[in-house]
Design an enzyme around this catalytic site. Structure first.
Site, PDB file in Angstrom:
ATOM      1  CB  SER A  52      -0.966   0.011   1.188  1.00  0.00           C
ATOM      2  OG  SER A  52      -0.287  -0.063   2.410  1.00  0.00           O
ATOM      3  CG  ASP A 101      -2.239  -1.690   6.734  1.00  0.00           C
ATOM      4  OD1 ASP A 101      -2.563  -1.661   7.938  1.00  0.00           O
ATOM      5  OD2 ASP A 101      -1.840  -2.714   6.156  1.00  0.00           O
TER       6      ASP A 101
END
Length: 331
Positions: free
Chosen positions: A120, A163
């Site tokens: 990510s 996240d």
């Protein structure tokens, strides 16, 4: 002009993994490691592959070792998915992008497959580069959801929002993913926490542990979807750990935080299978008096240590387990 953007690793301090189940979490950005994206105008749109994107190997054993440490995909699929999603975002808002192309490349120092959110980070850095190149502003609360959908809908990666939130906001953030609020607004409630309020934190991670984090979550997801009482109740309890932890941080109650970090992992263990390789890191840290919980989906742990003597003992204990210890640089 070369545009260069960066996104950092992250560690889930409390509440992990309730973010995927309308819970609450506290996370920190870990600026010790990061993903960098460089972008510059060029005649055609090019994505430059890196070493981990290669399809050429010295032998079948080289391929085996590369897949074990890096997974089946490098960063190119992540960048492709981010480019597609960014274009669709602009189309949906009638934002006409200028007719110009670019070359984009990435690099990353985030350890792979140990739950520090390396994938990510590449996507977040890519979105930041595209926003600067095209001068398009995506509201900060919306960006983590856009990054999550890039991973889940484009690439089939099972993940939660925490996240992406901490990588977009950075620092330390308390997140409330209340279901009603999330479904109404498309994002959770995010409250930054002053990093100077945090206690002495360490992160330890295995240097040779490989796994795909999406697989870790799938069984619990199906059990939660079916309404299994143990799973539903445990995830609610994990979310409440983050709520209590937020209060403890604001009150500088380090002892309470120490207990909550341990409680977070103990609750998680009720419903997740924990490998021996992961469990030995938790046990080693706790034996010398540090608290310990997973920083993500496994492979890295995070916790509180008392003083430099305890930190030095952590270094020694983790070295025996082929694990590295760092003090996270949050700001």
């Amino acid at each position: 002009m070369i545009i260069e953007t960066r996104a950092y690793a992250r560690a889930g301090l409390l509440g992990n993994p309730s973010d995927g189940f309308f819970g609450k979490t506290i996370s920190i950005s870990v600026r010790n490691f990061g993903a960098t994206v460089s972008l510059y105008e060029s005649p055609e749109l090019n994505i430059e592959p890196q070493e981990q994107d290669t399809n050429s190997f010295r032998s079948i054993y080289h391929l085996r070792d590369a897949v074990a440490s890096l997974g089946y995909h490098g960063g190119v699929p992540l960048i492709k998915a981010a480019l597609k999603r960014f274009c669709e975002y602009c189309d949906q808002r009638d934002i006409r992008l200028p007719n110009k192309n670019f070359t984009i490349r990435y690099s990353t120092s985030i350890p792979r497959q140990v739950g520090l959110s390396g994938s990510s980070a590449i996507i977040v850095a890519t979105f930041r580069a595209l926003m600067r190149f095209y001068q398009v502003e995506i509201p900060l609360p919306e960006l983590p959801t856009l990054v999550l959908k890039t991973e889940s809908e484009e690439l089939g990666i099972t993940a939660g929002l925490q996240d992406r939130v901490i990588q977009c906001y950075e620092g330390c953030v308390y997140m409330n993913f209340d279901r009603e609020f999330l479904e109404k607004n498309g994002h959770g409630q995010y409250k930054p926490i002053e990093p100077h309020l945090l206690p002495k934190l360490y992160i330890a991670y295995k240097t040779s542990l490989g796994k795909q984090s999406g697989r870790i979550h799938n069984d619990v997801r199906s059990r939660w979807d079916k309404g299994e009482e143990l799973v539903v109740k445990t995830l609610q309890d994990i979310a409440d750990v983050a709520r209590r932890g937020h209060e403890a941080i604001l009150n500088s109650d380090t002892e309470q935080l120490h207990e909550l970090v341990n409680e977070n992992f103990d609750l998680r263990r009720r419903i997740y299978n924990i490998s021996e390789s992961n469990l030995e890191m938790i046990s080693a840290a706790r034996r010398i008096g540090a608290s310990a919980s997973f920083a993500g989906s496994g492979g890295a742990i995070v916790g509180i240590y008392k003083d430099d003597d305890m930190l030095n003992r952590l270094f020694v204990q983790m070295k025996h387990l082929n694990a590295r210890v760092i003090k996270p640089y949050v700001v």
